[in-house]
Design a protein around this motif. Structure first.
Motif, PDB file in Angstrom:
ATOM      1  N   ASP A 213     -32.996  24.858  16.813  1.00 39.42           N
ATOM      2  CA  ASP A 213     -34.276  25.527  16.570  1.00 39.42           C
ATOM      3  C   ASP A 213     -34.203  26.511  15.410  1.00 39.42           C
ATOM      4  N   ASP A 214     -33.050  27.153  15.247  1.00 39.96           N
ATOM      5  CA  ASP A 214     -32.902  28.082  14.128  1.00 39.96           C
ATOM      6  C   ASP A 214     -32.993  27.325  12.801  1.00 39.96           C
ATOM      7  N   VAL A 216     -34.547  24.495  12.348  1.00 41.45           N
ATOM      8  CA  VAL A 216     -35.943  24.068  12.182  1.00 41.45           C
ATOM      9  C   VAL A 216     -36.775  25.194  11.587  1.00 41.45           C
ATOM     10  N   ARG A 217     -36.601  26.394  12.106  1.00 44.35           N
ATOM     11  CA  ARG A 217     -37.353  27.541  11.583  1.00 44.35           C
ATOM     12  C   ARG A 217     -36.983  27.815  10.121  1.00 44.35           C
ATOM     13  N   ALA A 220     -38.701  25.210   8.040  1.00 42.84           N
ATOM     14  CA  ALA A 220     -40.138  25.484   7.955  1.00 42.84           C
ATOM     15  C   ALA A 220     -40.414  26.632   6.988  1.00 42.84           C
ATOM     16  N   LYS A 221     -39.591  27.641   7.031  1.00 42.84           N
ATOM     17  CA  LYS A 221     -39.770  28.783   6.130  1.00 42.84           C
ATOM     18  C   LYS A 221     -39.592  28.352   4.677  1.00 42.84           C
ATOM     19  N   LYS A 339     -40.978  19.089  15.832  1.00 41.28           N
ATOM     20  CA  LYS A 339     -40.707  20.529  15.912  1.00 41.28           C
ATOM     21  C   LYS A 339     -40.965  21.206  14.567  1.00 41.28           C
ATOM     22  N   LEU A 340     -40.629  20.522  13.493  1.00 36.03           N
ATOM     23  CA  LEU A 340     -40.859  21.081  12.163  1.00 36.03           C
ATOM     24  C   LEU A 340     -42.359  21.241  11.907  1.00 36.03           C
ATOM     25  N   ASP A 342     -44.633  21.757  14.183  1.00 37.94           N
ATOM     26  CA  ASP A 342     -45.086  22.910  14.974  1.00 37.94           C
ATOM     27  C   ASP A 342     -44.721  24.221  14.280  1.00 37.94           C
ATOM     28  N   ALA A 343     -43.510  24.293  13.744  1.00 34.36           N
ATOM     29  CA  ALA A 343     -43.076  25.516  13.076  1.00 34.36           C
ATOM     30  C   ALA A 343     -43.867  25.753  11.794  1.00 34.36           C
ATOM     31  N   LYS A 346     -47.259  27.428  11.996  1.00 32.92           N
ATOM     32  CA  LYS A 346     -47.300  28.887  12.131  1.00 32.92           C
ATOM     33  C   LYS A 346     -47.092  29.601  10.796  1.00 32.92           C
ATOM     34  N   THR A 347     -46.495  28.898   9.815  1.00 37.34           N
ATOM     35  CA  THR A 347     -46.123  29.577   8.571  1.00 37.34           C
ATOM     36  C   THR A 347     -46.755  28.972   7.324  1.00 37.34           C
TER      37      THR A 347
END
Length: 562
Positions: A213-214, A216-217, A220-221, A339-340, A342-343, A346-347
């Motif tokens: 998950d880290d 993935v975040r 996404a960032k 998951k990507l 979804d992340a 948010k961004t």
């Protein structure tokens, strides 16, 4: 020894179903029983004395298992490969040891390169003679070692009691991490050996790898901040079409595919691109999202510190093979990309549409590709006649190269191309397997006269098993690419590039297949309409001359990291 019927086995309805088998079975019977429990319905095969007991078990499985016997071991293996690529499901073939194994080796090697779950069942010499060099029929030194270099998993079955577990383990291995082929060998005197067999293990879904998950975040960032993103889709992206389509829209990112990733994004979208436009966009991209791809030939275009690369791959060794990426996500593409998404939701700010820009870029690239007009006229006709869900199997030929650059592919698994092996002659037999496994859609095989003759004998298989494959042979009387290289790079010193061909129409008719000849793209269109309507084995010969070189659109220069 009296004949014994195989146990009545049904395909399991649940994720796991251990079926109680007969107490007394031969190794071959236990092997076939396990295949049936795991959903195998077809074996592509060539019989021989080393596998007599195995084929007897195939026969006594009755209607539960179809044996499609080919005319050469390479044909059987390529058919299994084509069936696997077209369906995404494991397929099996069986051949004798030694020469049989080696004849099938190119297809097994290609299955490894294409991440195709193909199971090879290979015979062996008598068990007590293995490794002793006694000169038994079809003996080969260290057959197990040879097999192990062609597949992800290999083993030898030594008796009936262990057959179910070893077969189940081989099948399971093809779904663990990076998909790929597996092989099992068994000695001539072991296939028929009888003994007590316990339960037949049913299929068990592979454990879902943990998604970082880290990471993935972080991905996404990175992608959320990037302005000019390029998505690259390879063979590992075939089952993530919906997710990649959504990502392309969210990020306004073109999706580049060359051989294996075609159709992951619908080719009617202006964001679906091939090498020439990909090369143009690579120069100015600030981020690349690479999904299930080795990034060939893109790595030759150069990478620098201004290009942030995110890799998604089932093979943990793949992301850093050439250069360590900014972010590596290991596992199946679809759940990672969900998951990507979804992340990113948010961004990622809503981006300005690039639709008109991509339409304009596509038009300009097509103008550049007009240099290949003699080739492109044929894929254009093929696309007009082949249904949206029809399958095109390319070849290492001038029309095949053009198709990789300019043939619109609408759905995953409808453009089959041989990956980095790019082996001449794979096409016809592979397409035959694809058509057999997908009788619901038309399959079209495109060939040069050089490559077609590798497996042209399998027209007998098409007729014998009534497989309605349509094949085109573009005949110029040469290995065209070889001849061009000799003309351009070796001052026209020609050697071993000319061919003596049959009359391909008569050749097809001699097998009982339909033969047609088309002298131009319009005639090819008419011939295809007739062939697809007839749904019978068909060969269309298209006489052609020399064609312009496609290589300037395939091997393009470095544009970064100079």
């Amino acid at each position: 020894m009296p004949e014994r019927a195989l146990p009545k086995l049904k395909t399991p309805k649940t994720a796991r179903s251990d079926t109680k088998a007969a107490a007394d079975m031969s190794t071959a019977e236990a092997t076939v029983a396990t295949l049936l429990v795991h959903g195998f319905k077809t074996i592509y095969a060539l019989p021989g004395v080393h596998n007599d007991h195995l084929f007897d078990a195939f026969q006594r499985a009755g209607n539960a298992l179809q044996v499609v016997h080919a005319r050469h071991e390479q044909g059987a293996a390529y058919m299994a490969l084509g069936a696997s690529l077209a369906t995404g499901k494991p397929q099996a073939y069986s051949v004798v040891p030694g020469p049989g194994l080696l004849n099938s080796g190119a297809a097994l090697l290609t299955a490894y390169g294409m991440n195709a779950p193909v199971l090879a069942l290979i015979g062996q010499i008598p068990n007590d003679a293995i490794g002793r060099g006694m000169g038994h029929l079809h003996e080969i030194r260290d057959q197990a070692g040879i097999i192990s270099r062609l597949v992800d998993h290999s083993s030898r079955i030594n008796g009936p009691a262990e057959a179910p577990a070893k077969v189940a383990k081989a099948i399971a291995s093809m779904h663990q991490g990076r998909p790929g082929p597996a092989a099992l060998e068994c000695a001539i005197d072991i296939w028929g050996k009888r003994g007590k067999v316990g339960t037949i293990p049913g299929p068990v879904p592979p454990p879902a790898p943990r998604i970082d998950d880290d990471a993935v975040r972080a991905a996404a960032k990175l992608l959320g901040k990037a302005k000019r993103i390029l998505i690259v889709a390879g063979g590992g992206a075939q089952d993530a079409s919906a997710e990649i389509t959504q990502l392309s829209d969210m990020l306004q990112a073109p999706v580049l595919a060359y051989r294996r990733g075609r159709g992951v994004l619908d080719g009617r979208s202006p964001f679906s691109i091939t090498l020439p436009l990909g090369h143009e966009l690579w120069k100015d991209a600030d981020a690349v999202l690479a999904i299930g791809t080795k990034l060939n030939p893109m790595t030759a275009w150069g990478v620098d510190n201004k290009l942030a690369v995110v890799r998604v791959d089932a093979d943990p060794q793949e992301p850093a093979r050439y250069r360590k990426p900014k972010v590596a996500l290991v596992g199946d593409a679809a759940p990672i990309l969900r998951k990507l998404i979804d992340a990113l939701g948010k961004t990622n700010a809503k981006r300005a549409s690039r639709h008109d820009e991509m339409l304009e870029r596509q038009a300009k690239v097509r103008q550049r590709l007009n240099k290949l007009a003699p080739q492109l006229a044929f894929p254009d006709v093929i696309r007009a006649e082949l249904p949206d869900d029809g399958i095109l199997v390319d070849e290492v030929t001038q029309i095949g190269f053009a198709a990789r650059l300019a043939f619109p592919v609408y759905k995953p698994r409808t453009f089959l191309s041989p990956g980095f092996q790019d082996n001449l002659g794979w096409g016809y037999a592979t397409a035959l397997g694809a058509q057999h496994a997908r009788p619901d859609v038309p399959v079209l095989s495109i060939n040069g006269d050089g490559g077609f003759m590798y497996t042209a004998n399998e027209m007998a298989t098409a007729v014998r098993h009534n497989i309605p494959l349509v094949a085109i042979v573009f005949a110029d009387g040469h290995f065209g690419n070889v001849k061009r290289i000799q003309e351009e790079q070796f001052a026209g010193r020609l050697i071993a590039s000319d061919l003596a061909n049959p009359d391909f129409v008569k050749f097809a008719e001699s097998f009982g297949a339909a033969g047609r000849r088309a002298r131009n793209p319009d005639e090819l269109g008419a011939a295809l309409r007739q062939a697809f309507a007839a749904r019978e084995p068909t060969l269309i010969e298209v006489p052609v001359g020399a064609m312009p070189s496609p290589w300037e659109f395939i091997h393009m220069p470095r544009v970064r990291g100079l």
